[in-house]
Design a protein around this motif. Structure first.
Motif, PDB file in Angstrom:
ATOM      1  N   GLU A  23      41.209  65.635  -9.316  1.00  9.37           N
ATOM      2  CA  GLU A  23      42.347  66.336  -8.723  1.00  9.37           C
ATOM      3  C   GLU A  23      42.428  66.044  -7.226  1.00  9.37           C
ATOM      4  O   GLU A  23      41.443  66.134  -6.487  1.00  9.37           O
ATOM      5  CB  GLU A  23      42.198  67.842  -8.960  1.00  9.37           C
ATOM      6  N   SER A  77      49.573  64.825 -13.900  1.00 12.50           N
ATOM      7  CA  SER A  77      50.774  65.482 -13.385  1.00 12.50           C
ATOM      8  C   SER A  77      50.778  65.477 -11.867  1.00 12.50           C
ATOM      9  O   SER A  77      49.737  65.525 -11.220  1.00 12.50           O
ATOM     10  CB  SER A  77      50.838  66.927 -13.906  1.00 12.50           C
ATOM     11  N   ARG A  93      45.479  65.529 -11.486  1.00  9.86           N
ATOM     12  CA  ARG A  93      46.640  66.242 -10.936  1.00  9.86           C
ATOM     13  C   ARG A  93      46.674  66.111  -9.413  1.00  9.86           C
ATOM     14  O   ARG A  93      45.707  66.393  -8.718  1.00  9.86           O
ATOM     15  CB  ARG A  93      46.594  67.718 -11.313  1.00  9.86           C
TER      16      ARG A  93
END
Length: 487
Positions: A221, A269, A243
């Motif tokens: 992340e 994402s 992400r």
């Protein structure tokens, strides 16, 4: 430390240090340091001796000190917390009895290649050169969170495993690497954590084996990679979380096997990626989450796409390889968010960029059909009418077929049975073809419809032709408007 307290093995290391000479206790190239528990005093060096050398070791004029030791059993705990050393450190093919404590230390260079360690605690450590852990075997967590490495980090073919999975096995969160993170062939039985890390070069995880089923296998992340993130031929059991990551170059998952049944296998994402390659790989076993990602080149083969995808607000410039729309559309139908209009528009735009207008029309037609499933019953009914007549305007030739068919039916019917004139003295000569055209075309008038009045079933036929004409005219107008908009 007094030199009189040293064993013969330690004395040998002590005397080699000022001149930067290597000390090698190995008896053969095929020797396994994991067997170091059987090594006797002749190959054992206390960690306290190494600490004394690194922090306050002897020096000789004109020589560059360095600690270069191979094939030794290092007893005790090498504690360099908050310490500073200007000397290169190479402890290869060694067996460490205790977990080295390097928290907050400042080192010139550290090489632990081919060694066996119970773990490593080196968070916030600073290394001016490279940190090399090639072919290391670690039986506990490697804690490097917040470390700053001016050079590269080498973890190629390292193996990390532990019976205790309460914390990540490889902790590289918030690490700053001034060059490459080089780890092809890395094996981690547990979590590999890279969240918040910054790598100036590339990350090479080709051929890695990450095993943590049902949980984070790779947590990246907000990871930042200025080069490429390579995971070719990787095997990941668990999910990859990226992400908010930024990969300036290529995120390459070619030939990779991703498996996390019942949950996402890849969560990318809100990412910014130069190129994402999902090719030549087995079918992903788990969901593919690309929500809100921004990708310049999406190299996605249809055979790799899993049973569930999440594509809401995904933006990509180029989609490759070029595949027929029939091969791409099933991916959009598997979206776990349901009907996502933006996903259809992105695919349409990708086809238009390469000049495939036919595929773009098929995608937009599929979009209308998918949208129809979200409407109430009367909207679905009207949608079916538009689809059957002119394919929502993307197949306008259907309208011509319908119009010609209705024109033929009406012309024959009214030719066999002329309708009664309303005002015989003023009525024009009856023409069944133009009378039918008057009924079908609501805008154009040939003066036939208002002069004659059919009766019985023929009147019902005239009503049907009028209704059909309005429907066809509306759908044709919709199709023409959509075509003009595309132009």
């Amino acid at each position: 430390m007094e030199i009189d307290n040293l064993t013969p093995a330690e004395l040998r290391v002590w005397r080699a240090f000022p001149r930067g000479e290597s000390v090698n206790f190995r008896t053969g190239d095929d020797e396994d340091p994991a067997d170091g528990t059987d090594w006797g005093p002749e190959r054992t060096v206390r960690a306290a001796v190494l600490r004394s050398l690194l922090l306050n070791g002897p020096q000789e004029d004109g020589e560059i000190p360095a600690l270069k030791l191979s094939g030794a059993r290092i007893s005790g705990v090498l504690d360099l917390r908050y310490g500073t050393t200007d000397h290169a450190v190479r402890l290869s093919h060694c067996l460490f009895e205790g977990v080295p404590l390097l928290y907050g230390a400042r080192l010139r260079q550290l090489n632990l290649s081919w060694s066996v360690l119970p773990g490593l605690t080196a968070a916030t450590m600073r290394v001016e050169g490279v940190l090399r852990m090639t072919d290391c075997r670690l039986r506990g967590p490697v804690r490097l969170g917040g470390a700053q490495l001016s050079g590269a980090l080498f973890l190629d073919r390292a193996h990390l495993t532990s019976a205790d999975t309460s914390e990540p096995m490889l902790q590289l969160n918030q690490v700053t690497v001034g060059d490459d993170l080089w780890a092809p062939g890395l094996r981690v039985d547990g979590e590999m954590r890279l969240n918040g890390a910054t790598v100036t070069g590339s990350v090479n995880l080709n051929g890695t084996r990450l095993n943590r089923p049902g949980h984070h296998a790779l947590d990246g992340e907000t990871l930042t990679v200025e080069g490429d993130l390579l995971m070719r031929d990787a095997q990941v059991r668990g999910w990859i979380g990226l992400r908010g990551a930024r990969v300036a170059g290529r995120l390459d998952l070619s030939y990779a096997s991703l498996s996390n049944p019942g949950d996402a296998a890849l969560r990318a994402s809100s990412c910014t990626i130069g190129e994402l390659w999902l090719r030549k790989s087995p079918h992903i076993d788990g969901a593919l989450n690309l929500r809100r990602a921004q990708i310049d080149v999406l190299f996605l083969e249809p055979d790799v796409v899993p049973a569930e995808v999440l594509l809401s607000s995904l933006v990509y410039t180029t989609l490759t390889p070029h595949e027929p729309a029939e091969r791409r559309l099933p991916m959009l139908e598997r979206d776990g968010d349901g009907y996502v209009p933006h996903a259809y528009e992105q695919l349409t735009a990708a086809y238009l960029r390469v000049g495939d207008d036919h595929a773009a029309r098929l995608v937009r037609l599929a979009k209308q059909r998918r949208h129809r499933t979200t409407l109430p019953w009367y909207g679905r009914l009207w949608g079916h009418v538009q689809d059957a007549t002119v394919g929502y305007g993307f197949r306008p030739l259907r309208a011509c077929v319908w119009l010609l068919s209705l024109l033929a039916i009406g012309s024959v019917a009214y030719a066999l049975h002329h309708p009664r004139p309303l005002k015989p003295s003023e009525a024009p000569d009856f023409n069944p073809v133009f009378y039918t055209l008057d009924l079908l075309l609501p805008v154009i008038s040939f003066g036939q419809e208002g002069a004659f009045a059919p009766e019985g079933g023929y009147q019902t036929l005239s009503y049907a032709l009028v209704i059909a004409g309005w429907i066809l005219a509306t759908t044709v107008f919709t199709g023409v408007t959509r075509t003009v908009s595309r132009q």
